[in-house]
Write an enzyme that holds these catalytic residues in place. Structure first.
Site, PDB file in Angstrom:
ATOM      1  CG  LEU A 108     -47.514 -83.239  40.598  1.00 21.18           C
ATOM      2  CD1 LEU A 108     -47.370 -84.741  40.732  1.00 21.18           C
ATOM      3  CD2 LEU A 108     -47.050 -82.776  39.232  1.00 21.18           C
ATOM      4  CB  ALA A 109     -52.987 -81.770  43.172  1.00 24.36           C
ATOM      5  CB  ALA A 150     -48.558 -79.591  45.910  1.00 23.28           C
ATOM      6  CG  ASP A 206     -43.005 -85.401  48.255  1.00 22.00           C
ATOM      7  OD1 ASP A 206     -41.964 -84.776  48.537  1.00 22.00           O
ATOM      8  OD2 ASP A 206     -43.887 -84.938  47.518  1.00 22.00           O
ATOM      9  CE  LYS A 253     -52.715 -84.555  45.903  1.00 21.77           C
ATOM     10  NZ  LYS A 253     -51.788 -85.584  46.421  1.00 21.77           N
TER      11      LYS A 253
END
Length: 521
Positions: A159-160, A157, A307, A176
């Site tokens: 950010l991670a 994704a 989200d 994650k």
């Protein structure tokens, strides 16, 4: 002397170039880590897009067929450039691009359809970078913590990214891991975006997108704190524990601000209709589950998961019951609604269902819409103003209506951006959430169903009834409870009538086909 100095400078330059090439080729060095590269790329791309808008439409009569076609072409070209910029600068840029891609019916279709790819095309960190983050946050190497750890991520994704692993006690988990430099770059990226948006606004005064920068400035730090995400997950799991179809996987061990451990769940993205058909999972049941879950969050509990793109909502067949099970991931961003906002929002949806246009105007204006309340109602429901005035819970969206909506998005873009800059920040994330859920319904082919509106209405009635009961006498509470039961019965009856109408229509169509094409004997 000058010759020696020149020779030394040449050897030094060669050594630096060779070192840089070695570091880059071995992924120790990323050009994106340098602020000048990111800033230069963003400024150049913004300048090109701005120049395109300034020059391309200048010589064409406004509103003509040629103008509309050319504007669509410029929108598409600019959207592709913006998408390229987000992918090149990744991190915060991809997160903001994803946010824009989720604003169906609020931004031109060329932008939303182009930027949607950012939900599934985020860049990946290398295994060296993953090991580095785990080492820095947990103080151990991967082989000390896990029996096995998949090098290929389950998904990446903005950010991670997440990796499948097996703990020493035999549990299969998903870890994650945050991209290594996102935290350091995020504040600089947001400042850069703010400067660029202000610069563009000087050339296009109607361009009011500072709300997007303000949202990113407020929300990114929350999304980058995985401990906060874990607490959100626990809170929502407790809040919605009465939904037996919902699963929220979370383990606290081996979790830090940049690393989060979760139970591994072998589900597929909620928009994968083919997977559901193969597994004999009822898509209508899944759609109803999503509607119930989010209506309960927003209208009853004043909290909303902001989200819900398909990568964050999985579905699987429960191994025990065989029924559909929804897995909710990524709890980094939640919006807590104020009591006043929640009640106004409940009243607005109640007015929309009852087609009480006087109340629609009143509560739209209370939520910041001003005189643009008809546009606000259309944006909220993703329906035309004619449909809002008729009854959004009865008639499905036709192809003609959808075409009209997209045309209006393009024609009223300045008014839409103005409206988005005036509504409360809570409303912005609800718009995003609503549009992501509609996208899932469209992918599953369930968007024509009235059940999502009626489920919302049920939650509105429950929420408003609960609020009214707080400060009144026993007799008054009894009266309110009776009204609640009556209203809920009306909704059930309305839903039953709609289903009977649909069944009757299907029977008529079948009878007509049999009459037109009789079976041969």
């Amino acid at each position: 002397m000058a010759r020696r100095a020149l020779k030394l400078a040449s050897w030094t330059s060669m050594a630096l170039a060779a070192s840089g090439f070695y570091l880059y080729s071995n992924k120790y060095l990323n050009p994106n880590d340098f602020g000048t590269v990111r800033v230069g790329r963003a400024v150049a791309m913004t300048a090109v897009i701005t120049y395109d808008y300034l020059t391309s439409l200048r010589s064409v009569p406004y509103g003509s067929e040629e103008y509309l076609q050319l504007r669509s072409k410029v929108h598409l070209c600019s959207a592709r450039r913006l998408c390229e910029l987000c992918c090149a600068n990744w991190g915060s840029f991809i997160k903001v691009g994803q946010h824009l891609g989720a604003l169906d019916y609020l931004l031109p279709e060329e932008y939303t359809s182009t930027l949607k790819v950012l939900h599934s095309q985020a860049p990946q960190s290398s295994m060296q970078e993953v090991r580095q983050v785990i080492r820095e946050d947990l103080g151990k190497e991967i082989h000390d913590l896990f029996v096995s750890f998949d090098d290929t991520p389950l998904g990446a994704a903005s950010l991670a990214q997440a990796h499948k692993a097996v703990l020493h006690d035999g549990r299969t988990v998903a870890m994650k891991v945050q991209h290594p430099n996102v935290q350091a770059q995020s504040s600089k990226d947001i400042l850069l975006m703010e400067v660029l948006v202000l610069a563009v606004k000087q050339l296009f005064p109607e361009f009011e997108f500072m709300w997007l920068v303000e949202e990113a400035k407020k929300n990114l730090p929350l999304e980058l704190d995985f401990l906060s995400e874990g607490r959100n997950a626990e809170k929502v799991a407790q809040m919605l524990k009465h939904f037996d179809f919902l699963k929220i996987p979370i383990y606290w061990e081996l979790s830090t601000k940049r690393v989060l451990l979760m139970e591994f769940v072998d589900g597929r993205q909620v928009n994968d209709r083919g997977y559901m058909e193969r597994k004999k999972i009822d898509v209508n049941e899944v759609s109803r589950h999503l509607g119930k879950m989010y209506s309960e969050m927003i209208f009853v509990n004043s909290v909303v998961h902001c989200d819900p793109h398909p990568g964050n909502v999985l579905v699987q067949k429960h191994p025990g019951t065989g029924k559909a099970e929804v897995i909710l991931l990524d709890h980094g961003l939640y919006q807590v609604l104020t009591e006043e906002f929640r009640l106004d929002y409940c009243h607005l949806w109640q007015s929309l269902i009852w087609i009480d246009m006087k109340e629609v105007k009143k509560y739209s204006q209370r939520l910041g819409a001003g005189e643009l309340y008809p546009l606000f109602a259309c944006m909220l429901t993703a329906r035309s103003w004619n449909s809002v005035n008729r009854d959004i819970s009865q008639a499905a969206v036709t192809a003609a209506e959808e075409s009209e909506i997209w045309d209006n998005v393009a024609n009223y873009l300045p008014q839409i951006s103005q409206l988005l800059s005036h509504v409360p920040c809570q409303m912005l994330l609800i718009f995003k959430t609503n549009n992501l859920l509609r996208g899932i319904e469209a992918a599953l082919g369930t968007s024509a169903s009235a059940s999502s509106f009626l489920n919302m209405f049920r939650c509105c009635i429950r929420a408003l009834t609960s609020h009214k009961k707080n400060t009144c006498s026993f007799f008054r509470r009894t009266q309110i409870s009776f009204n609640e039961a009556f209203n809920l019965w009306q909704i059930d009856l309305h839903e039953f009538i709609l289903s009977v109408k649909g069944l009757r229509l299907a029977n008529w169509v079948l009878a007509l086909l049999c009459w037109l094409f009789p079976a041969s004997h």
